[in-house]
Design a protein around this motif. Sequence first.
Motif, short mmCIF file in Angstrom:
data_model
loop_
_atom_site.label_atom_id
_atom_site.label_comp_id
_atom_site.label_asym_id
_atom_site.label_seq_id
_atom_site.Cartn_x
_atom_site.Cartn_y
_atom_site.Cartn_z
N LEU A 159 0.85 -1.19 0.00
CA LEU A 159 0.00 0.00 0.00
C LEU A 159 0.88 1.24 0.00
CD1 LEU A 159 -2.60 -1.11 2.70
CD2 LEU A 159 -2.70 -1.46 0.23
N LEU A 196 -8.81 -9.43 -3.67
CA LEU A 196 -7.94 -8.52 -4.41
C LEU A 196 -8.28 -8.57 -5.89
CD1 LEU A 196 -4.52 -9.22 -2.66
CD2 LEU A 196 -6.16 -7.38 -2.20
N SER A 203 -10.12 -3.04 -6.24
CA SER A 203 -10.18 -3.09 -4.78
C SER A 203 -9.70 -1.76 -4.20
CB SER A 203 -9.33 -4.24 -4.25
OG SER A 203 -9.82 -5.49 -4.71
N ALA A 204 -10.24 -1.40 -3.06
CA ALA A 204 -9.92 -0.11 -2.44
C ALA A 204 -9.54 -0.33 -0.99
CB ALA A 204 -11.11 0.84 -2.54
N GLU A 243 -5.30 -8.58 -10.17
CA GLU A 243 -4.69 -8.09 -8.94
C GLU A 243 -3.47 -7.22 -9.27
OE1 GLU A 243 -2.28 -9.92 -5.08
OE2 GLU A 243 -3.52 -11.23 -6.34
N LYS A 244 -3.36 -6.09 -8.60
CA LYS A 244 -2.28 -5.16 -8.84
C LYS A 244 -1.16 -5.38 -7.83
CE LYS A 244 -4.73 -1.41 -8.55
NZ LYS A 244 -5.15 0.01 -8.63
N ARG A 296 0.54 -2.85 -6.47
CA ARG A 296 0.44 -1.80 -5.46
C ARG A 296 -0.94 -1.18 -5.51
NH1 ARG A 296 6.04 1.72 -5.13
NH2 ARG A 296 7.47 -0.03 -4.74
N TYR A 297 -1.38 -0.77 -4.32
CA TYR A 297 -2.67 -0.09 -4.19
C TYR A 297 -2.45 1.21 -3.43
CZ TYR A 297 -4.90 -4.52 -5.51
OH TYR A 297 -5.30 -5.65 -6.18
N ASP A 298 -3.29 2.20 -3.76
CA ASP A 298 -3.24 3.47 -3.03
C ASP A 298 -4.06 3.34 -1.75
OD1 ASP A 298 -1.66 4.69 -4.95
OD2 ASP A 298 -3.39 5.36 -6.12
#
Length: 546
Positions: free
Chosen positions: A48, A99, A103-104, A139-140, A142-144
Amino acid sequence: MKENNHDVARVDKIRRWSTVWIIPIITVLIGAWILFYHFSHQGPQVTLITTNAEGIEGGKTAIKSRSVDVGVVESAVLTDDLHHVEITARLNSGMEKLLKGDSAFWVVKPAIGREGVTGLGTLLSGPYIELQPGTKGEEKERYDLLDSPPLAPPDAKGIRITLDSNKAGQLTPGDPVLFRSYRVGSVETSNFDADKRMMTYQLFIGAPYDRLVTTNVRFWKDSGIAVDMSASGMRVEMGSLTTLFSGGVSFDVPDGWELGQVAQNKAEYKLFDDQRSIQDSLYTVHKDYLMFFDDSIRGLQPGAPVEFRGIRLGTVAEVPFKTRDITQRLDTDYRIPVLIRIEPDRFQSMLGKDFDFEQHLKDGIKSGLRASLKSANLLTGSLYIDLDFNSSAKPFTGPSSFAGFELIPTTSGGLAQIQQKLMDALDKINNLPLNPMLNQATGTLKESQRTLRELQKTLDNINQITGSQSMKDLPQDMQQTLRELNRSMKGFQPGSPAYTKLVGDMQRLDQVMRELQPVLKTLNSKSNALIFEAEPGKDPQPKRAK
């Protein structure tokens, strides 16, 4: 000699497995199995990215989804550029399905917003990270990590719209989106686009209201209370209770327009300042004209209307108009250029589609059509341009175009015209021979007083004649005539109504003449003293005795 034969003994080592090694071997196997089980049943690792890791601690901060623990934060370190924080989290086994590409993640902590106080449960337990499961996308890596939850879930049915605005701070995330004062969506994000050099706002309008957004709708800022003091007057507009304190954005199809096609997702629109400014955006076809004014343009602003007898024809484009093609001298003939835009679509519905405005304008100029500045609002001092026929206008002999624009002749109007008429009237009054008239009136008054004295003497003589003995000796007819004459003359003697009225009129005439003397002296020295206050004169100073 006898040789001794001896047998050589061979010793063999007996290899036996000791039971002592059973326990270490079992321990190693169990440990290996535990490690294998741990890593084989370990959930996915998530990275994240955020700008601030306040309240996030490695090994303590939990990751939840719908209030169920699904993972934990392992570590939080700064990135190589030292501008962000990289948080490494581990989800529980079997949570891979949460995921997706949409997704958040966001931090849950105590907050006060429009919906009230949220996150009170974290006052004792501390902040945690909420995971909103995705529905589509791979699925990524990295997520913010968001500071606040998204206003609409990714799988929500609806449409997302992007608004462009030249002003910042007009909308904030969470503001309502209204259609005819009914809430149909919310403002999701507010960002500055450096490429466009404009503010961009993302709106989400949920189903089934997403069908209301068509290609012909217009969006405008909906303030709680809006006060507008323009050339059209003073307007006070009050929005709905929803936008009374926080504001919002409204949209609708302008009057007279077709609905259009249903808008596509991520469609872009312009955000207008208010609903009234939308009407100006409907007229895109225009022709520019140039005007030169002798009067002051203070109060004339871009956007002011151009009207013909109350019917709006166009808009003021630039005040004053700046171009290098204009060269003037700063003298009494200096004129200020103003650029206007005539929009034929504003009045073609009243005059017909075949109405040729350019030809009618040329014919009107020959017939005395002139432009003038008029006051639109006495409180604000704003002006507008009025086109109308002037019967006293001189024929226009100047050029028909200048600097690539066609010219429309102008004339003084409004307060300037009234002031000019007053100045002309005062000049005529100033040119009147008032002093000879005053001297003649004073002489007439003196002659009237002398005549009254002579008349009094005559009345006294007549009274003496009628009371004498000679009067009695006259014939009867002569006596009657003298008595009638005496009776008539008594009507003009002191104490009679006619005498009193005549004397009163003479006194009032004398008073008026005396009061006119300082006024006439002031007008002789300053002809515009009736409009502008004259400077007070100096008090008379007594002369020193010699």
